[in-house]
Design an enzyme around this catalytic site. Structure first.
Site, short mmCIF file in Angstrom:
data_model
loop_
_atom_site.label_atom_id
_atom_site.label_comp_id
_atom_site.label_asym_id
_atom_site.label_seq_id
_atom_site.Cartn_x
_atom_site.Cartn_y
_atom_site.Cartn_z
N SER A 146 0.86 -1.18 0.00
CA SER A 146 0.00 0.00 0.00
C SER A 146 0.90 1.23 0.00
CB SER A 146 -0.88 0.00 1.26
OG SER A 146 -1.50 1.26 1.46
N TYR A 161 -1.77 -0.94 10.71
CA TYR A 161 -1.90 -1.16 9.26
C TYR A 161 -0.67 -0.64 8.53
CZ TYR A 161 -3.74 -1.07 4.51
OH TYR A 161 -3.91 -1.26 3.16
#
Length: 257
Positions: A146, A161
């Site tokens: 990401s 995350y």
């Protein structure tokens, strides 16, 4: 001219394949000619996706497994090899989304769950499929990172995350350097803001954040899942045979600012 993106005869193993990006990845690879093994722990959605892909004429099978359980993953990999003879492509897509809580409010259990799924689960799947690839010295592993693997996104809490995706980047480079000499390519895709179901829910709950995120994207619009199909095919095919340990950003220019 050689069709670099033709995957006929290849076998792909896609995790988190029952819906969302994983489902799109599986259909993209099958559409390019690959036989596909779908892996998910969401059994109802998994069987529905398998049925839909078979109805579309694709050669596909499904396996139910929790990616954090090494024995379950190894069993699924063995089933895929028994059916198709090998695994040429692993798409390490399964993961868990952002827990948008301040670090001081995050419990250790919440932290561990994200790390366990996104990092340990990716390693377990790469290890199991990697053993198959090492035997024949051929393979493509595509991890899902990401833009949060490089920056803390403005407007949300940084935490487990972001740390997990930075670890996925490190895992990608570590496996790439270990396995490149065996003709195994390990790379990752780092998406920006895509209109997946989780993100749609996230934006709906906080319209102000949607406006902020959109303002940070030079392209001026959010991406659709299909916008990752080309990058996936590139990393899964012969077009990327000399690409090792690379994390490709697909973010509409977000990281350029």
């Amino acid at each position: 001219m050689m069709n670099f993106f033709d995957l006929k005869g290849e076998v792909a193993f896609v995790t988190g394949a029952s819906k969302g990006l994983g489902k799109m990845f599986a259909n993209t690879l099958a559409g390019a000619g690959a036989k596909v093994c779908l892996l998910s722990f969401e059994e109802e959605d998994l069987l529905r996706t398998e049925r839909e892909m078979k109805d579309a004429g694709y050669d596909v099978m499904s396996c139910y497994a929790d990616i954090t359980d090494e024995q379950e993953v190894e069993k699924a990999v063995a089933a895929c090899v028994e059916r198709y003879g090998t695994i040429d492509i692993l798409v390490n897509n399964a993961g868990i989304g952002r827990l948008n809580k301040a670090p001081q409010d995050t419990t250790l259990r919440e932290w561990q769950k994200v790390i366990d799924i996104n990092v340990n689960g990716s390693f377990i799947c790469a290890k199991a499929a990697g053993k198959v690839m090492l035997e024949k010295q051929k393979g493509k592993i595509i991890n899902m990172s990401s833009i949060s693997g490089k920056v803390i996104n403005k407007g949300v809490h940084g935490g487990s995350y972001d740390v997990s995706k930075q670890a996925v980047d490190g895992l990608t480079r570590a496996l790439a350097t270990e396995w490149a000499k065996y003709n195994i390519n390990v790379n990752a895709i780092a998406p920006g803001y895509f209109m997946t179901d989780p993100n749609k829910e996230f934006f709906a709950a906080d319209p102000g954040f949607y406006d902020l995120a959109l303002s940070l994207i030079p392209a001026g619009h959010m991406a659709q899942p299909e916008d990752l199909a080309g990058t996936l095919l590139y990393l899964a095919s012969h077009a990327s045979d000399y690409v090792h340990g690379t994390i490709i950003q697909v973010d509409g220019g977000y990281m350029a600012w």
